[in-house]
Design an enzyme around this catalytic site. Structure first.
Site, mmCIF file in Angstrom:
data_model
loop_
_atom_site.group_PDB
_atom_site.id
_atom_site.type_symbol
_atom_site.label_atom_id
_atom_site.label_comp_id
_atom_site.label_asym_id
_atom_site.label_seq_id
_atom_site.Cartn_x
_atom_site.Cartn_y
_atom_site.Cartn_z
ATOM 1 N N ASP A 13 0.776 -1.211 0.105
ATOM 2 C CA ASP A 13 -0.031 0.018 0.063
ATOM 3 C C ASP A 13 0.797 1.274 -0.120
ATOM 4 O O ASP A 13 0.373 2.518 0.444
ATOM 5 C CB ASP A 13 -1.106 0.077 1.236
ATOM 6 C CG ASP A 13 -1.790 -1.233 1.262
ATOM 7 O OD1 ASP A 13 -2.277 -1.622 0.343
ATOM 8 O OD2 ASP A 13 -1.689 -1.796 2.452
ATOM 9 N N LYS A 16 2.313 2.081 -5.111
ATOM 10 C CA LYS A 16 2.907 1.425 -6.339
ATOM 11 C C LYS A 16 2.460 1.729 -7.581
ATOM 12 O O LYS A 16 3.099 1.921 -8.689
ATOM 13 C CB LYS A 16 3.235 -0.057 -6.013
ATOM 14 C CG LYS A 16 4.235 -0.433 -4.979
ATOM 15 C CD LYS A 16 4.323 -2.005 -4.933
ATOM 16 C CE LYS A 16 2.976 -2.789 -4.402
ATOM 17 N NZ LYS A 16 2.602 -2.149 -3.171
ATOM 18 N N GLY A 40 -3.943 -4.250 -4.390
ATOM 19 C CA GLY A 40 -4.838 -3.192 -4.829
ATOM 20 C C GLY A 40 -3.948 -2.041 -5.355
ATOM 21 O O GLY A 40 -3.030 -1.710 -4.442
ATOM 22 N N HIS A 41 -4.112 -1.495 -6.419
ATOM 23 C CA HIS A 41 -3.484 -0.204 -6.795
ATOM 24 C C HIS A 41 -4.382 0.840 -7.072
ATOM 25 O O HIS A 41 -5.381 0.521 -7.930
ATOM 26 C CB HIS A 41 -2.463 -0.387 -8.027
ATOM 27 C CG HIS A 41 -1.383 -1.512 -7.858
ATOM 28 N ND1 HIS A 41 -0.745 -1.459 -6.713
ATOM 29 C CD2 HIS A 41 -0.877 -2.356 -8.776
ATOM 30 C CE1 HIS A 41 0.079 -2.643 -6.617
ATOM 31 N NE2 HIS A 41 0.035 -2.871 -7.986
ATOM 32 N N GLN A 223 1.665 -6.140 -3.114
ATOM 33 C CA GLN A 223 2.090 -6.171 -1.623
ATOM 34 C C GLN A 223 3.562 -5.347 -1.386
ATOM 35 O O GLN A 223 3.663 -4.495 -1.796
ATOM 36 C CB GLN A 223 2.038 -7.584 -1.069
ATOM 37 C CG GLN A 223 0.672 -8.327 -1.161
ATOM 38 C CD GLN A 223 0.497 -9.304 -2.356
ATOM 39 O OE1 GLN A 223 1.544 -9.737 -2.852
ATOM 40 N NE2 GLN A 223 -0.768 -9.592 -2.672
#
Length: 427
Positions: A13, A16, A40-41, A223
């Protein structure tokens, strides 16, 4: 032969997606090399916000080919849903490539993940419940389903039967659940086959040929370093290798072809899920970081645990990844504090420790040793160069760089694509 790895240097988080998106216009391929839709991005382009879970961030960059590598685990329903959502918003997804050797998250993997976490109770790991861990376990146990298996019904049926022989025993006798029918699973998986066929390719060959042709390839980790199955805070980790070495095994590109390894580092620290977190805050400062930083998981929807910057972790990430650069994100979130604590070491059993302890027990009992740096009050979101930042913000960045062991080459001063200060080019 410019191959770059971009990965999280904390617990994930870190931002990225934004970093990958910024580079996306300058690279030819963006490759996800591990994880699944548990990562998640969030990418902000103009006034549009995109939440990506499985797809590489490069899918938002015209001219860039996004690749899902062999080290990724793929939930076909999530993949198709995400593609559909982007297509509806006018994003061209036709260039996506998926490795035929990537493993498939099956319905029974999701079921096993959820019931196991509930069964563990207080001892739960804090998984996303999306079947990631059980899919990687099947891969290692050699009973996994690969994307290429969707195109041979006989092989697919045999593999599903082999996997369910054991899993149905566990589901019915241990968890008191109903057995899962082989035919139902096979039918569901075959239903995805033709929909994803246009994307399936020998990505190992394609990526190596691209590098031989001097194309630029960016490897994007999901991650973060401290969630790596081998090098993270085990057992509170993910089921794959987000560290730089995972880029090689998860894509089929050798380490001699990688020229730079970029670590994404948040100006403070967050974590989702269970496990030790030395700088975690339970006070008004922690709540302020959560609120101002919008710290809610893109995939999980869970509030992130928040704490001050941990230089011990940053140094560890530099070491195990061989980092050449840092991209510091969310510096703007720290605007308004009179002084900002930074964890420079731990105290363990009365002793000062400046490197991450290898012992799980020691890390669990680590207490942060803080230094206090002067804060700033000015809005920095419009800063375009390092000299535009307030003096105290400049000093904060320089201190983090010195403590972390690699140069900070870019700084995020807001969520937008253009709210970035580039100090040194990554390309």
């Amino acid at each position: 032969m410019p191959a770059l790895v971009l990965l999280g240097a904390q617990w994930g988080d870190e931002g990225k997606g934004k970093a990958t998106d910024l580079l996306g216009g300058s690279v030819d391929y963006v490759v996800r090399y591990q994880g699944g839709n548990n990562a998640g991005h969030t990418v902000v382009v103009g006034d549009q916000k995109y939440a990506l879970h499985l797809l590489p961030s490069g899918i938002l960059s015209p001219g860039c080919t996004p690749v899902i590598g062999n080290g990724v685990v793929v939930d076909p329903s999530v993949l198709l849903s995400e593609l559909s959502g982007l297509n509806e918003r006018g994003v061209d997804t036709s260039k996506l490539l998926i490795s035929g050797n990537a493993h498939v998250i099956t319905p029974y993997n999701v079921t096993v993940d959820k019931v196991t976490e509930r069964f563990l109770g207080k001892r739960k790991i804090g998984t996303t419940g999306r079947g990631i861990g059980p899919t990687y376990a099947d891969k290692i146990n050699r009973v996994g389903i690969r994307v290429q298996d969707l195109y041979d019904e006989s092989i697919l049926t045999q593999k599903v039967e082999a996997a369910l022989d054991v899993k149905n025993q566990i589901l019915t006798k241990l968890y008191n659940r109903r057995a899962i029918a082989v035919g139902q699973v096979v039918e569901e998986l075959l239903g995805y086959a033709e929909q994803i066929r246009p994307y399936v390719a020998d990505t190992v060959l394609i990526l190596n040929q691209a590098l031989d042709e001097n194309k630029v390839v960016l490897f994007e980790g999901g991650q973060g370093t401290l969630l790596d199955i081998d090098h993270g805070t085990y057992p509170f980790v993910t089921s794959s290798n987000p560290t730089a070495g995972g880029a090689c095994t998860g894509s089929g590109v050798g380490p001699t072809k990688i020229s730079r390894v970029i670590g994404i580092l948040k100006a403070y620290t967050t974590r989702v899920g269970s496990g030790p977190f030395p700088t975690e805050l339970f006070d008004e400062d922690g709540e302020a970081l959560r609120r101002i930083g919008g710290e809610r998981g893109v995939t999980t929807g869970r509030d992130r645990r928040c704490g001050w910057f941990d230089a011990v972790i940053a140094r560890y990430a530099t070491r195990v990844n061989g980092l050449t650069d840092f991209f510091l994100t969310k510096l703007d979130v720290l605007t308004g504090w009179e002084q900002i604590p930074v964890c420079v070491a731990y105290e363990i059993d009365g002793k000062r420790v400046e490197e991450l302890p290898y012992s799980q027990t020691d890390f669990h009992h680590a207490k942060p040793v803080y230094e206090y740096l002067p804060g700033w009050q000015e809005n920095i979101s419009k800063a375009k160069t390092f000299s535009d930042l307030p003096k105290n913000a400049q000093a904060y960045v320089k201190a983090l760089e010195e403590m972390s062991g690699a140069p900070i080459s870019a700084i995020g001063v807001g969520p937008g694509r253009d709210e970035t200060i580039e100090i040194n080019s990554f390309l």
